[in-house]
Enzyme design. Sequence first.
Site, mmCIF file in Angstrom:
data_model
loop_
_atom_site.group_PDB
_atom_site.id
_atom_site.type_symbol
_atom_site.label_atom_id
_atom_site.label_comp_id
_atom_site.label_asym_id
_atom_site.label_seq_id
_atom_site.Cartn_x
_atom_site.Cartn_y
_atom_site.Cartn_z
ATOM 1 N N HIS A 98 0.823 -1.201 0.000
ATOM 2 C CA HIS A 98 0.000 0.000 0.000
ATOM 3 C C HIS A 98 0.858 1.251 0.000
ATOM 4 O O HIS A 98 2.082 1.196 0.142
ATOM 5 C CB HIS A 98 -0.997 0.013 1.177
ATOM 6 C CG HIS A 98 -0.409 0.376 2.503
ATOM 7 N ND1 HIS A 98 -1.185 0.744 3.582
ATOM 8 C CD2 HIS A 98 0.875 0.454 2.939
ATOM 9 C CE1 HIS A 98 -0.414 1.013 4.611
ATOM 10 N NE2 HIS A 98 0.829 0.852 4.259
ATOM 11 N N CYS A 118 5.296 5.302 5.023
ATOM 12 C CA CYS A 118 4.086 4.741 4.400
ATOM 13 C C CYS A 118 3.654 5.555 3.182
ATOM 14 O O CYS A 118 2.773 5.132 2.433
ATOM 15 C CB CYS A 118 2.940 4.629 5.412
ATOM 16 S SG CYS A 118 2.925 3.059 6.308
ATOM 17 N N ASP A 177 -5.094 -10.502 -0.702
ATOM 18 C CA ASP A 177 -3.807 -11.171 -0.479
ATOM 19 C C ASP A 177 -2.911 -11.032 -1.707
ATOM 20 O O ASP A 177 -3.334 -11.286 -2.835
ATOM 21 C CB ASP A 177 -4.045 -12.650 -0.153
ATOM 22 C CG ASP A 177 -2.776 -13.326 0.344
ATOM 23 O OD1 ASP A 177 -1.925 -12.644 0.960
ATOM 24 O OD2 ASP A 177 -2.624 -14.536 0.112
ATOM 25 N N GLU A 190 -1.380 -4.270 11.553
ATOM 26 C CA GLU A 190 -0.552 -3.865 10.417
ATOM 27 C C GLU A 190 0.904 -4.246 10.685
ATOM 28 O O GLU A 190 1.649 -4.637 9.788
ATOM 29 C CB GLU A 190 -0.672 -2.358 10.172
ATOM 30 C CG GLU A 190 0.006 -1.907 8.904
ATOM 31 C CD GLU A 190 -0.240 -0.440 8.621
ATOM 32 O OE1 GLU A 190 -1.135 -0.137 7.819
ATOM 33 O OE2 GLU A 190 0.444 0.402 9.238
HETATM 34 NI NI NI Z 1 2.496 1.083 5.512
#
Ligand code: NI
Length: 137
Positions: A17, A36, A82, A127
């Site tokens: 992501h 991120c 997935d 996460e």
């Molecule tokens: Ni991340």
Amino acid sequence: MNQKVAVFRKEHFNAAHRLFCADWSAEKNWEVFGPCSNPNYHGHNYELIVQVNGVPDPITGFVINTKDLTKIVDEEVKARFDHKNLNLDTEVFKNLNPTAENIAIVIYNLIRPRISESLDLKIRLYETERNFVDYPA
Ligand code: NI
């Protein structure tokens, strides 16, 4: 007497992501989302815990048959997410930041219609080992 029992199914999926706001500069995105927000994406090993609360059926003794629950999670979550890039490969995260919070809400909304209305559903999503969310809160 409250005879509700909580049943848990633990699952795992890997996905890539990127968290960012298209309207913001690279600096602002870095300030808010840190690594991120790296433009070339990165992966997480998500741990998913699906919790179903209810009273065991008087005949089977099950709140929910874990065989059925596993199938639902496979079809609704693993088949969709997935080994996918959440931003690029899924419709739902094209315009929604794939934070743990949003992923948990999306997973809840995918699974909820397939679970009996007499049962409560909760989603916990890790996460990382240290960062996780619960939905509903
Ligand atoms: Ni991340």
